[in-house]
Design an enzyme around this catalytic site. Structure first.
Site, PDB file in Angstrom:
ATOM      1  N   LYS A 164      33.652  22.338 -59.793  1.00  0.00           N
ATOM      2  CA  LYS A 164      32.637  21.626 -60.177  1.00  0.00           C
ATOM      3  C   LYS A 164      31.426  21.882 -59.663  1.00  0.00           C
ATOM      4  CE  LYS A 164      31.787  17.174 -59.768  1.00  0.00           C
ATOM      5  NZ  LYS A 164      30.506  17.228 -59.142  1.00  0.00           N
ATOM      6  N   LYS A 193      20.847  18.961 -52.903  1.00  0.00           N
ATOM      7  CA  LYS A 193      22.212  18.964 -52.938  1.00  0.00           C
ATOM      8  C   LYS A 193      23.246  20.099 -53.227  1.00  0.00           C
ATOM      9  CE  LYS A 193      26.501  17.002 -52.251  1.00  0.00           C
ATOM     10  NZ  LYS A 193      26.912  15.966 -53.180  1.00  0.00           N
ATOM     11  N   THR A 235      26.456  13.884 -57.736  1.00  0.00           N
ATOM     12  CA  THR A 235      26.095  15.514 -57.855  1.00  0.00           C
ATOM     13  C   THR A 235      26.179  15.966 -59.280  1.00  0.00           C
ATOM     14  OG1 THR A 235      27.263  15.881 -55.689  1.00  0.00           O
ATOM     15  CG2 THR A 235      26.901  17.649 -56.897  1.00  0.00           C
TER      16      THR A 235
END
Length: 292
Positions: free
Chosen positions: A239, A171, A95
């Site tokens: 994150k 994503k 990611t």
């Protein structure tokens, strides 16, 4: 037979690489963890001492690392990019921010290799069962090269665009929805707790109502546990929601709900719960609301 290098043998990387071995691919892996390398060897794969060694002569290099900085270190500092076969393909499955993926792809292209931007969703369970959702962006030809590999890793493989960075954006949207869903479940549970509603009953009711969601059914039961098994940590959403907000700034898109959810995960991490299961963001709501 396609020779695959796999760098990043973490909680998801080990089962993913093992599934490739089961499907007949020749897999050479690298990770800093000796236990992870042993697990790959036990599954029938090969271990390498460095990322460059793993990538030497490989047709496809899969990067299942933590973030874009690690991907850059493996490719450009660790020598993996140049060790890959000429015209080889890098599958970046971590990611990462869309802008970072675009920058990496430019450097990869200049080196005579190709990059497919292919983040995944499904967690450890999906990695183990080979049922990951894979959101791939890159040229149609490059996607065709790696499609058999992706089919061995997931049962929902999508080509979402011709330009690397688009997969990362898909994503990013996924993580926006996941993070907000978890946070709002915690918020709702904390509200009910203020007046002494039994959360087990509440979960049963909400799971069968129009308010239900996949996240409610998955994270809700773990919110009722004081110390559940960690399947995805609070710091993952610190994150990932940070990436969401960066994407919003880059595109000048307002993301007020994502920002609020990010603050709650950040607060949970600041309270010392960063390594706890992400469902435990509820502890921060309880603390704010004075719920014991």
């Amino acid at each position: 037979m396609t020779r695959v290098a796999f760098v990043g043998l973490g909680a998801m990387g080990v089962p993913m690489s093992s599934n490739l071995v089961k499907k007949g691919f020749t897999v050479t892996g690298f990770d800093l963890s000796a236990n992870a390398l042993n697990a790959l060897e036990n599954a029938g794969g090969r271990r390498a001492g460095t990322a460059e060694e793993a990538a030497t002569g490989a047709d496809v290099l899969i990067l299942m690392v933590v973030n874009a900085a690690q991907a850059e270190a493996v490719l450009f500092e660790g020598g993996a990019l140049e060790a890959l076969q000429p015209d080889g393909v890098i599958a970046l499955m971590a990611t990462c921010p869309p802008a970072a993926v675009e920058a990496i792809e430019e450097r990869v292209r200049k080196a005579g290799r190709r990059l497919i931007d292919a983040p995944v969703s499904g967690g450890v369970a999906g990695a183990t069962a080979a049922t990951l959702t894979i959101m791939a962006a890159g040229s149609r030809d490059t996607f065709g090269v790696v499609k058999p590999i992706f089919d061995a890793l997931g049962d929902k493989v999508f080509h979402v665009g011709e330009r690397p960075g688009q997969g990362a954006m898909v994503k990013t949207v996924n993580q926006l929805l996941c993070g907000v869903h978890i946070a709002v479940v915690a918020e709702a549970f904390a509200l009910a707790s203020k007046v002494g509603v039994d959360l087990k009953i509440l979960l049963e009711i909400m799971s069968g109502s129009a308010a239900s969601s996949w996240m409610l059914k998955d994270r809700g039961p773990r919110m009722l546990q004081s110390d559940p098994e960690v399947t995805s940590a609070v710091d993952i959403f610190v994150k990932d929601l940070g990436i969401v907000l960066d994407a919003g700034r880059a595109t000048k898109a307002a993301l007020p709900l994502a920002a609020a959810a990010h603050q709650m995960f950040l607060a949970a991490s600041g309270r010392g719960d960063g390594n706890a299961d992400d469902s435990q963001v509820i502890r921060t709501y309880f603390a704010l609301d004075g719920v014991k």
